[in-house]
Design an enzyme around this catalytic site. Structure first.
Site, PDB file in Angstrom:
ATOM      1  N   TYR A   1      41.336  38.777  27.886  1.00 53.46           N
ATOM      2  CA  TYR A   1      40.851  39.700  28.918  1.00 53.46           C
ATOM      3  C   TYR A   1      42.010  40.602  29.340  1.00 53.46           C
ATOM      4  CZ  TYR A   1      39.078  41.784  33.123  1.00 53.46           C
ATOM      5  OH  TYR A   1      38.690  42.708  34.061  1.00 53.46           O
TER       6      TYR A   1
ATOM      7  N   ASP B   1      50.537  40.854  28.322  1.00 52.39           N
ATOM      8  CA  ASP B   1      49.810  41.103  29.567  1.00 52.39           C
ATOM      9  C   ASP B   1      49.993  39.882  30.463  1.00 52.39           C
ATOM     10  OD1 ASP B   1      47.982  41.296  31.606  1.00 52.39           O
ATOM     11  OD2 ASP B   1      46.290  41.903  30.350  1.00 52.39           O
TER      12      ASP B   1
ATOM     13  N   TYR C   1      30.282  42.875  39.101  1.00 49.53           N
ATOM     14  CA  TYR C   1      29.456  42.078  38.178  1.00 49.53           C
ATOM     15  C   TYR C   1      28.160  41.635  38.840  1.00 49.53           C
ATOM     16  CZ  TYR C   1      33.888  41.939  35.730  1.00 49.53           C
ATOM     17  OH  TYR C   1      35.049  42.292  35.122  1.00 49.53           O
TER      18      TYR C   1
ATOM     19  N   LYS D   1      48.235  41.906  39.767  1.00 47.31           N
ATOM     20  CA  LYS D   1      47.733  40.803  40.598  1.00 47.31           C
ATOM     21  C   LYS D   1      48.750  40.325  41.642  1.00 47.31           C
ATOM     22  CE  LYS D   1      43.642  39.219  38.317  1.00 47.31           C
ATOM     23  NZ  LYS D   1      43.411  39.619  36.919  1.00 47.31           N
TER      24      LYS D   1
HETATM   25  C1  LIG Z   1      42.959  40.849  36.216  1.00 44.59           C
HETATM   26  C2  LIG Z   1      43.558  41.136  34.899  1.00 44.59           C
HETATM   27  C3  LIG Z   1      43.602  42.452  34.387  1.00 44.59           C
HETATM   28  C4  LIG Z   1      42.988  43.627  35.121  1.00 44.59           C
HETATM   29  O1  LIG Z   1      43.605  43.861  36.337  1.00 44.59           O
HETATM   30  P1  LIG Z   1      42.816  44.728  37.456  1.00 44.59           P
HETATM   31  O2  LIG Z   1      43.802  44.828  38.568  1.00 44.59           O
HETATM   32  O3  LIG Z   1      41.595  43.957  37.800  1.00 44.59           O
HETATM   33  O4  LIG Z   1      42.506  46.044  36.843  1.00 44.59           O
HETATM   34  C5  LIG Z   1      44.197  42.648  33.156  1.00 44.59           C
HETATM   35  N1  LIG Z   1      44.727  41.629  32.457  1.00 44.59           N
HETATM   36  C6  LIG Z   1      44.710  40.367  32.918  1.00 44.59           C
HETATM   37  C7  LIG Z   1      45.332  39.268  32.109  1.00 44.59           C
HETATM   38  C8  LIG Z   1      44.111  40.076  34.138  1.00 44.59           C
HETATM   39  O5  LIG Z   1      44.058  38.806  34.589  1.00 44.59           O
END
Ligand SMILES: *Cc1c(COP(=O)(O)O)cnc(C)c1O
Length: 431
Positions: free
Chosen positions: A151, A252, A23, A281
Site C-alpha cells: 500500500y 516507503d 471508504y 504519518k
Molecule cells: C498511509 C500510507 C500512505 C499514504 O499516506 P497518506 O498520508 O494517507 O496519503 C502511503 N504509504 C504507506 C506505507 C502508508 O501507510
C-alpha cells in the site's frame, strides 16, 4: 454519562447530509460517532464515553493527544508564523527539520523534499525516479516494480503501485498506470529469505530493467495492504538486485518510520539504504499533516543536470512551518526518552494479550512486531456490525478486511494496553 442531546442528533444529520467519509457510502456511511476531545490515549465521545485509542489515529499519534510539549511547540510557532510560501523563501523550522531527518536517516540520504501527505511524498519519489532517468539520458525507464499486498497511497499514481486486487485497479480501467508486480515476500521476519522468494522479482528486473525506474516497497511491514511482516534479508537481496540491474530503490516508511517496528526506521533491521525514502504519518506525532521524500545525491545531482535543471514539483503548503515545528517537537520528544524499551514493552504486552486468539476457530493468524498487534481472521469482518462492538468494549479499533489490529500510541501504559487486547479478544470471540 449523558445521552446525545438534540444538538448532536442535528450535527449527525448534517454530517450525513454533507460529508463523504473515507471508504464509505455518501448517503449511508455506517457507524460514525462524534469525538469532542482527545487526551493522552483517550478519545472523548459526545455522549460522555471515553475510548482507549488502539489506532493512534491511523498510526500517527505516537505521543497521544493533547501532549503539553507538542502543544507548546505548535503554539510558539503559531505566534511566530503559521505559513509562508516555500518558493524563494525558507524558514528555521524547515531548515532544522531537514537537518534532523538527514542526520537520522542513512548516510547517503541528503536531500529533503517536503509535501503535505504520504501519498504525495510517494508521488514525489516516483516522479524523482522517472525524472532522474530522463535527466541522465535513459528516458525509457519510467515503470515501477511494486509488491503484491503493498500500500502506498490513494492518489492515481500511488494507486498504481498498491496491490491491484485490494486497490481495486479494475474500477479505474486504463487510467491507473500499468506497473510490474512481484509476489509479497513469504519469508518470516525472524528467518532468512530463500532465493526462491527473489525469483520472480529477479526475473522481472532481468527482463524489463530497461523500462524500470525503481522498485518501491514498504520495508519489513506491509501495512494497509495486509499487515504482513517479512524478513529484513529480503531487503538486502533486493538492494543487490537493484544495483545489479541499475534500478532505483524506494522505501516507503510512512507507516514504519519513527519507532513503530522497534527501530527508528524499519530499514535499520536490514542495514539497507534506499535511493529514496518516504516519511509521513507519525512524522509530526499526528499533530499536522506533513510528509517528506528524502533523496540521495545521485538523484539530486542527476535531476539538477538534466534538461529541466530542476525537480518539477512544488506544493502550495510545502514545508508548512506549523507542521515542521510539530515534527521537530515530535522527534525530539521521541528521542528524549527510552522509546526502544517502550516499544519492546508494547510488543511483549500485545503478544501476550493477543496470544489466546490463536486458539479461536475464526482466527487464521496472530502476529506482533514492535508496537503492532494483528489478529488475522479467516473471513472479512462486517464493519457495521463490529465497529459498535469495539466501542462497547471502551476501545477504538478500526479493522479492515480480515484484519483486526492495533497500533497504539507509544505512551499507552500496561493497563490500557491490556484493556485494548482484552477488548479485541472479546469482540473476535463473538464473531
Ligand atoms: C498511509 C500510507 C500512505 C499514504 O499516506 P497518506 O498520508 O494517507 O496519503 C502511503 N504509504 C504507506 C506505507 C502508508 O501507510
Amino acid at each position: 454519562m449523558s445521552a446525545p442531546d438534540n444538538h448532536w442528533e442535528q450535527m449527525l444529520a448534517d454530517d450525513r447530509a454533507h460529508i463523504w467519509h473515507p471508504y464509505a457510502q455518501a448517503s449511508d456511511p455506517g457507524f460514525i460517532t462524534p469525538v469532542v476531545g482527545a487526551n493522552g490515549v483517550r478519545l472523548q465521545l459526545a455522549d460522555g464515553r471515553e475510548l482507549i485509542d488502539g489506532m493512534a489515529s491511523w498510526w500517527c499519534a505516537i505521543h497521544g493527544y493533547n501532549h503539553p510539549v507538542m502543544n507548546r511547540a505548535v503554539q510558539q510557532q503559531l505566534e511566530t508564523m503559521s505559513h509562508v510560501m516555500f518558493g524563494g523563501l525558507t524558514h528555521p523550522p524547515a531548515i532544522k527539520l531537514a537537518a534532523m531527518l538527514v542526520d537520522l536517516t542513512p548516510e547517503g540520504l541528503n536531500r529533503v523534499f517536503f509535501s503535505d501527505s504520504g501519498s504525495v511524498s510517494v508521488e514525489v519519489a516516483m516522479k524523482m525516479a522517472i525524472q532522474y532517468w530522463q535527466a541522465i539520458g535513459k528516458p525509457g525507464k519510467q515503470k515501477m516494480v511494486a509488491l503484491r499486498s503493498g500500500y502506498h497511497g490513494d492518489t492515481l499514481a500511488t494507486m498504481s503501485v498498491c496491490d491491484p486486487v485490494t486497490g481495486m485497479h479494475h474500477l479505474f480501467g486504463d487510467v491507473v498506470l500499468k506497473q510490474f508486480f512481484a509476489p509479497a515476500p513469504d519469508c518470516a521476519f525472524d528467518g532468512p529469505c530463500p532465493e526462491s522468494d527473489m525469483e520472480e522479482i529477479s526475473d522481472i528486473l532481468a527482463r524489463h530493467h530497461e523500462e524500470i525506474a525503481a522498485v518501491i516497497v514498504e520495508p519489513v511491514v506491509q501495512g494497509a495492504g495486509g499487515m504482513r511482516f517479512y524478513s529484513p534479508d529480503y531487503l538486502r537481496k533486493l538492494r543487490a538486485l537493484c544495483d545489479a540491474f541499475d534500478v532505483l530503490l524506494i522505501f516507503d516508511e510512512i507507516a514504519t518510520g519513527f519507532g513503530r517496528t522497534g527501530k527508528l526506521f524499519a530499514l535499520e533491521h536490514a542495514g539497507v539504504e534506499p535511493d529514496l525514502l518516504c516519511l509521513g504519518k507519525s512524522l509530526t506525532g499526528g499533530y499536522m499533516t506533513l510528509a517528506a521524500t528524502i533523496a540521495n545525491d545521485r538523484i539530486a545531482e542527476g535531476i539538477d543536470g538534466g534538461e529541466a535543471g530542476a525537480f518539477m514539483h512544488g506544493p502550495t503548503f510545502m514545508g508548512n512551518p506549523l507542521a515542521c515545528a510539530s515534527a521537530i517537537a515530535s522527534i525530539e520528544l521521541l528521542l528524549s526518552q527510552p522509546w526502544q524499551r517502550t516499544v519492546a514493552r508494547l510488543q511483549t504486552e500485545l503478544e501476550q494479550g493477543l496470544a489466546p486468539a490463536r486458539d479461536f476457530e475464526q482466527v487464521a493468524d496472530v502476529r506482533t512486531l514492535g508496537a503492532i498487534g494483528v489478529i488475522e481472521l479467516k473471513e472479512a469482518v462486517n464493519m457495521r456490525e463490529v465497529q459498535p462492538m469495539f466501542v462497547e468494549q471502551g476501545i477504538w479499533i478500526r479493522p479492515f478486511g480480515k484484519l483486526v489490529y492495533t497500533m497504539p500510541p507509544f505512551i499507552m501504559n500496561s493497563e490500557d494496553t491490556a484493556s485494548v487486547t482484552a477488548g479485541m479478544l472479546e469482540v473476535v470471540a463473538r464473531l
